[in-house]
Design an enzyme around this catalytic site. Structure first.
Site, mmCIF file in Angstrom:
data_model
loop_
_atom_site.group_PDB
_atom_site.id
_atom_site.type_symbol
_atom_site.label_atom_id
_atom_site.label_comp_id
_atom_site.label_asym_id
_atom_site.label_seq_id
_atom_site.Cartn_x
_atom_site.Cartn_y
_atom_site.Cartn_z
ATOM 1 N N HIS A 154 -38.847 0.338 -16.539
ATOM 2 C CA HIS A 154 -37.546 0.640 -15.924
ATOM 3 C C HIS A 154 -37.085 2.057 -16.249
ATOM 4 C CE1 HIS A 154 -35.382 -0.561 -19.731
ATOM 5 N NE2 HIS A 154 -34.527 0.351 -19.287
ATOM 6 N N ASP A 182 -42.026 -5.238 -18.224
ATOM 7 C CA ASP A 182 -41.358 -3.927 -18.295
ATOM 8 C C ASP A 182 -42.185 -2.945 -19.140
ATOM 9 O OD1 ASP A 182 -39.485 -1.961 -18.026
ATOM 10 O OD2 ASP A 182 -37.919 -2.954 -19.209
ATOM 11 N N SER A 221 -34.250 2.348 -24.585
ATOM 12 C CA SER A 221 -35.263 1.647 -23.805
ATOM 13 C C SER A 221 -36.630 2.272 -23.938
ATOM 14 C CB SER A 221 -34.886 1.641 -22.326
ATOM 15 O OG SER A 221 -34.008 0.596 -22.095
HETATM 16 N N1 ARG Z 1 -31.717 -0.950 -20.676
HETATM 17 C C1 ARG Z 1 -31.382 -0.138 -21.812
HETATM 18 C C2 ARG Z 1 -31.984 1.240 -21.669
HETATM 19 O O1 ARG Z 1 -32.404 1.565 -20.589
HETATM 20 C C3 ARG Z 1 -31.746 -0.794 -23.096
HETATM 21 C C4 ARG Z 1 -30.813 -1.882 -23.399
HETATM 22 C C5 ARG Z 1 -31.162 -2.635 -24.596
HETATM 23 N N2 ARG Z 1 -30.022 -3.430 -24.886
HETATM 24 C C6 ARG Z 1 -29.900 -4.221 -25.930
HETATM 25 N N3 ARG Z 1 -28.779 -4.825 -26.105
HETATM 26 N N4 ARG Z 1 -30.885 -4.378 -26.786
HETATM 27 O O2 ARG Z 1 -31.904 2.071 -22.540
#
Ligand code: ARG
Length: 276
Positions: free
Chosen positions: A83, A136, A233
């Protein structure tokens, strides 16, 4: 990353009346995340496999263009989250981003130490579905090899490291407060591997998410307070010296009952071997 909030500290620092007003008017908090301090500083010498994925063209120069994390798993192989390379994150197709880089050995993104590696190849898991977020994973191939000790070993299926209760460390340069405050220097937080059932009940396939134990692993603390957050992420979750997960998603950050969800590395190791 790795937040937990300083709201209480802020409250203590302001005059009593204002503090009371905050306390009395604030919505019922997920308590733990407001009083526990989450992450702490880490150093890339201790975690050389923790890397930043960056594009200055898109994200600017200030923090070296960092927008996601990643992990070195072989001399020219870095894994990150699929992503991270989506149009939603980059604002365009990743193929149109000319300056994608992996930055290794830079603690403080405002500085110039470490090395910036251009990419020879990018592979984004075509099976990754934005819908339930399974699979992912993306593989970034470096144009130049890094010394072997930079790489971390990937956990295999059945590895003890996946047992619920195992202490796990997550690394990143992401949001430290859950409010868009991004870290300049690498941070880490210690959480625990949680049973799949914990994430299955937190994310049963409703608006908050759909946990799939075959391709995801669940980690956090029962009361919240420590977690990865936006900007982390693709970064590594490490147990017993092995890479077990990549930061993928969660509902909010560090909230009680809303653990972090990570790409289960053992489920994608074959893909990484095939595309690294
Ligand atoms: N989707 C987020 C990113 O792109 C990461 C989120 C992780 N969230 C969590 N509560 N562990 O950086």
């Amino acid at each position: 990353m790795l937040r937990s909030s300083r709201s209480l500290l802020t409250a203590l620092a302001v005059p009593l009346a204002a503090a009371l007003a905050i306390v009395l008017t604030a919505p019922a908090p997920a308590t733990a995340d407001r009083v526990v301090i989450g992450g702490h500083p880490a150093r890339t010498v201790e975690a050389p496999w923790a890397v930043a994925v960056a594009s200055r063209a898109i994200f600017g120069d200030k923090r070296s263009g960092q927008f996601c994390g990643g992990a070195v798993v072989g001399p020219t192989t870095v894994v990150t989250a699929a992503h991270c390379l989506s149009g939603g994150v980059l604002g365009k197709d990743w193929r149109d981003v000319r300056d994608l880089k992996v930055i290794i050995g830079r603690n403080d993104l405002r500085k110039k130490d470490g090395v910036e590696y251009p990419l020879a190849r990018v592979w984004v898991n075509p099976a990754y579905e934005g819908d339930n977020r399974a699979g992912d994973i993306a593989v970034l191939t470096l144009g130049v090899a890094v010394p072997a000790p930079y790489a971390i070993r990937m956990a295999g299926t059945g590895d003890q490291a996946y047992q619920p209760g195992e202490p796990a460390s997550v690394y990143g340069w992401g949001d430290t407060e859950g409010d868009g405050t991004y870290a300049s220097s690498l941070r880490t937080a210690t959480v625990r591997v949680l049973a799949d059932s914990v994430c299955e009940s937190a994310y049963p396939g409703n608006a908050e998410g759909d946990y799939d134990p075959r391709s995801m692993v669940c980690a956090g603390l029962p009361d919240g307070g420590r977690d990865a957050c936006q900007g982390d992420s693709g970064g590594p979750l490490v147990v017993r010296g092995r890479l077990v997960g990549l930061v993928s998603w969660g509902s909010g950050c560090a909230m009680a009952g809303r653990p972090g969800v990570y790409t289960r590395i053992s489920s994608v190791a074959g893909l990484v071997a095939a595309h690294g």
